[in-house]
Design a protein around this motif. Structure first.
Motif, mmCIF file in Angstrom:
data_model
loop_
_atom_site.group_PDB
_atom_site.id
_atom_site.type_symbol
_atom_site.label_atom_id
_atom_site.label_comp_id
_atom_site.label_asym_id
_atom_site.label_seq_id
_atom_site.Cartn_x
_atom_site.Cartn_y
_atom_site.Cartn_z
ATOM 1 N N LYS A 88 -8.910 2.237 -5.952
ATOM 2 C CA LYS A 88 -8.239 3.264 -7.022
ATOM 3 C C LYS A 88 -7.457 4.059 -5.891
ATOM 4 C CE LYS A 88 -12.126 3.054 -10.116
ATOM 5 N NZ LYS A 88 -13.360 3.473 -10.655
ATOM 6 N N ALA A 89 -7.595 4.331 -4.683
ATOM 7 C CA ALA A 89 -7.072 5.200 -3.901
ATOM 8 C C ALA A 89 -5.779 4.652 -3.219
ATOM 9 C CB ALA A 89 -7.990 5.298 -2.570
ATOM 10 N N GLN A 90 -4.913 4.013 -4.328
ATOM 11 C CA GLN A 90 -3.826 3.620 -3.678
ATOM 12 C C GLN A 90 -2.477 4.481 -3.081
ATOM 13 O OE1 GLN A 90 -2.493 0.221 -5.982
ATOM 14 N NE2 GLN A 90 -4.287 0.022 -6.961
ATOM 15 N N ILE A 91 -1.554 4.186 -2.365
ATOM 16 C CA ILE A 91 -0.527 4.901 -2.199
ATOM 17 C C ILE A 91 0.570 4.012 -2.649
ATOM 18 C CG2 ILE A 91 -0.397 4.181 0.212
ATOM 19 C CD1 ILE A 91 1.166 7.045 0.695
ATOM 20 N N LYS A 102 -36.703 0.972 -5.339
ATOM 21 C CA LYS A 102 -36.535 1.447 -4.159
ATOM 22 C C LYS A 102 -35.885 2.846 -3.909
ATOM 23 C CE LYS A 102 -35.935 -3.065 -2.373
ATOM 24 N NZ LYS A 102 -35.088 -4.388 -1.413
ATOM 25 N N PRO A 103 -36.030 3.367 -2.682
ATOM 26 C CA PRO A 103 -35.457 5.088 -2.712
ATOM 27 C C PRO A 103 -33.890 4.836 -2.930
ATOM 28 C CG PRO A 103 -37.129 4.608 -0.848
ATOM 29 C CD PRO A 103 -36.867 3.145 -1.594
ATOM 30 N N GLN A 104 -33.315 5.872 -3.502
ATOM 31 C CA GLN A 104 -31.849 6.004 -3.730
ATOM 32 C C GLN A 104 -31.518 6.577 -2.207
ATOM 33 O OE1 GLN A 104 -32.204 8.686 -7.236
ATOM 34 N NE2 GLN A 104 -31.509 6.848 -8.404
ATOM 35 N N ASN A 105 -31.153 5.640 -1.538
ATOM 36 C CA ASN A 105 -30.453 6.046 -0.172
ATOM 37 C C ASN A 105 -29.201 6.239 0.007
ATOM 38 O OD1 ASN A 105 -29.708 3.311 -0.530
ATOM 39 N ND2 ASN A 105 -30.130 2.584 1.684
ATOM 40 N N THR A 106 -28.240 6.066 -0.953
ATOM 41 C CA THR A 106 -26.833 5.983 -0.581
ATOM 42 C C THR A 106 -26.028 6.697 -1.939
ATOM 43 O OG1 THR A 106 -27.038 4.090 0.654
ATOM 44 C CG2 THR A 106 -24.708 4.778 -0.164
ATOM 45 N N ASP A 107 -25.067 7.745 -1.589
ATOM 46 C CA ASP A 107 -24.279 8.261 -2.655
ATOM 47 C C ASP A 107 -22.968 7.353 -2.576
ATOM 48 O OD1 ASP A 107 -23.366 9.860 -4.344
ATOM 49 O OD2 ASP A 107 -22.748 11.455 -3.059
ATOM 50 N N VAL A 108 -22.915 6.462 -3.628
ATOM 51 C CA VAL A 108 -21.774 5.681 -3.852
ATOM 52 C C VAL A 108 -20.744 6.211 -4.207
ATOM 53 C CG1 VAL A 108 -21.376 3.325 -4.608
ATOM 54 C CG2 VAL A 108 -23.423 3.730 -3.762
ATOM 55 N N LEU A 109 -19.595 6.213 -3.755
ATOM 56 C CA LEU A 109 -18.218 6.824 -4.565
ATOM 57 C C LEU A 109 -17.626 5.967 -5.389
ATOM 58 C CD1 LEU A 109 -16.604 8.582 -1.382
ATOM 59 C CD2 LEU A 109 -18.500 9.410 -2.939
ATOM 60 N N LEU A 110 -17.528 6.046 -6.650
ATOM 61 C CA LEU A 110 -16.998 4.987 -7.726
ATOM 62 C C LEU A 110 -15.611 5.548 -8.368
ATOM 63 C CD1 LEU A 110 -20.505 4.462 -9.212
ATOM 64 C CD2 LEU A 110 -19.258 3.105 -7.815
ATOM 65 N N GLY A 111 -15.294 6.949 -8.200
ATOM 66 C CA GLY A 111 -14.273 7.341 -8.785
ATOM 67 C C GLY A 111 -13.520 8.200 -8.061
ATOM 68 N N ILE A 112 -12.001 8.482 -7.898
ATOM 69 C CA ILE A 112 -11.300 9.281 -7.185
ATOM 70 C C ILE A 112 -10.143 9.963 -8.208
ATOM 71 C CG2 ILE A 112 -9.666 7.559 -6.599
ATOM 72 C CD1 ILE A 112 -9.691 9.047 -3.766
ATOM 73 N N ASP A 113 -9.672 11.190 -7.828
ATOM 74 C CA ASP A 113 -8.628 11.744 -8.324
ATOM 75 C C ASP A 113 -7.433 11.348 -7.431
ATOM 76 O OD1 ASP A 113 -6.607 13.730 -9.014
ATOM 77 O OD2 ASP A 113 -8.112 15.395 -9.452
ATOM 78 N N ARG A 114 -6.753 10.562 -7.885
ATOM 79 C CA ARG A 114 -5.724 9.857 -6.760
ATOM 80 C C ARG A 114 -4.576 10.873 -6.642
ATOM 81 N NH1 ARG A 114 -1.349 7.081 -5.718
ATOM 82 N NH2 ARG A 114 -0.310 7.946 -7.732
#
Length: 311
Positions: free
Chosen positions: A194-197, A284-296
């Protein structure tokens, strides 16, 4: 307050852009650069990191090369994406300084040991160096604030059907890092695609009147060509690695979800797949903050503003 980071990268066009953002931001203290084999061979990625630092006139930042191969499997590179040099598309200066007389993991250890504050490790290539560091210097893990990495995918891959390139290159290393008990932020393909230029935005890069921006205009033009293949469905070029720095500089431009993430290392079809437990099915433990959306638009503005800081 500044975030002190070590950038472990395999330049690579998008790694170079991430490095530029780290140097330009008043919120980031780039304490060291280490290089891995991935987008190109280890000699080329080390040289490319030094070429970029020479271009940006930051030769004072220490650089060291890392492991020449993944932990288990043979090295595979992405020359089809990044070109013969790994940074095709621009005339870059030859390095005018030398790398440190030590390995990547030794430079990581030295930087972390000498720091009065915790250090964030940003990994934008395969995780070989990070995994070896964690194994060789376990006593220093408590001085790592967080590991922020570009890699993985929740669903569609870009190298095999469900596997992203960085994790594909060294899945065993990624598994070590993801299970190390250190806070993690992951920028998977779900957000980086989603992070396209866009092409018209690349043209605007060349309107920024400094040598760094002109170089990135050429680099981004080359990088965009690979992504024109209709199968991807892109309108421009996805800027994978800069998402890590953008999150550190301004996390408000991202949407994320905390979940357990692990790596498949045995699958016949899925070796290197990041298995993301979105629905909390494993316990299992929530070990990771996963980025899913971006303000392009905000993301592109940050890149443009960063490029304008150079003379």
């Amino acid at each position: 307050m500044m975030t002190k980071i070590i950038l472990d990268c395999d330049p690579g066009h998008d790694d170079a852009l991430a490095m530029m953002m780290a140097i330009a931001s008043p919120k980031i203290d780039l304490a060291a650069v280490t290089t891995s084999a991935g987008n190109q061979t280890p000699d080329k990625t080390l040289n490319n990191a030094m070429r970029m630092l020479t271009l940006m006139k930051h030769e004072e930042i220490p650089v060291a090369g890392g492991n020449h191969t993944p932990l288990v499997k043979p090295l595979e590179t992405a020359g089809n994406v990044h070109g013969k040099s790994g940074l095709d598309g621009a005339e870059l200066p030859d390095p005018d300084f030398k790398p440190q007389n030590m390995t990547a993991i030794e430079l990581m250890a030295k930087t972390i040991q000498e720091s009065n504050e915790k250090v964030t490790l940003v990994v934008t290539g395969p995780m070989t160096n990070a995994a070896i560091f964690l194994r060789v210097y376990p006593e220093l893990t408590n001085k790592i604030e967080r590991i922020v990495f570009m890699g993985g995918a929740m669903g569609l891959g870009n190298w095999t059907p469900s596997v992203e390139f960085n994790i594909f290159v060294d899945p065993e290393a990624a598994k070590i890092v993801l299970n190390a008990g250190i806070p993690l932020t992951m920028a998977p393909l779900n957000v980086t695609h989603k992070a396209q230029i866009l092409k018209d935005e690349i043209k605007k890069v060349d309107e920024i009147n400094n040598p760094v921006a002109h170089a990135f205009y050429g680099l981004l033009n080359f990088f965009e060509i690979y992504h024109e293949a209709p199968k991807w469905g892109f309108k421009g070029a996805p800027l994978h690695d800069p998402c890590t720095l953008a999150w550190l500089i301004d996390p408000s431009m991202f949407e994320s979800k905390l979940m357990n993430v692990d790596v498949e290392t045995q699958g016949e079809l899925t070796t290197g797949e990041t298995v993301c437990d979105y629905y909390e099915l494993t316990g299992k433990p929530q070990n990771t903050d996963v980025l899913l959306g971006i303000d392009r638009p905000k993301f592109i503005k940050l890149i443009m503003d960063s490029l304008r800081t150079f003379d």
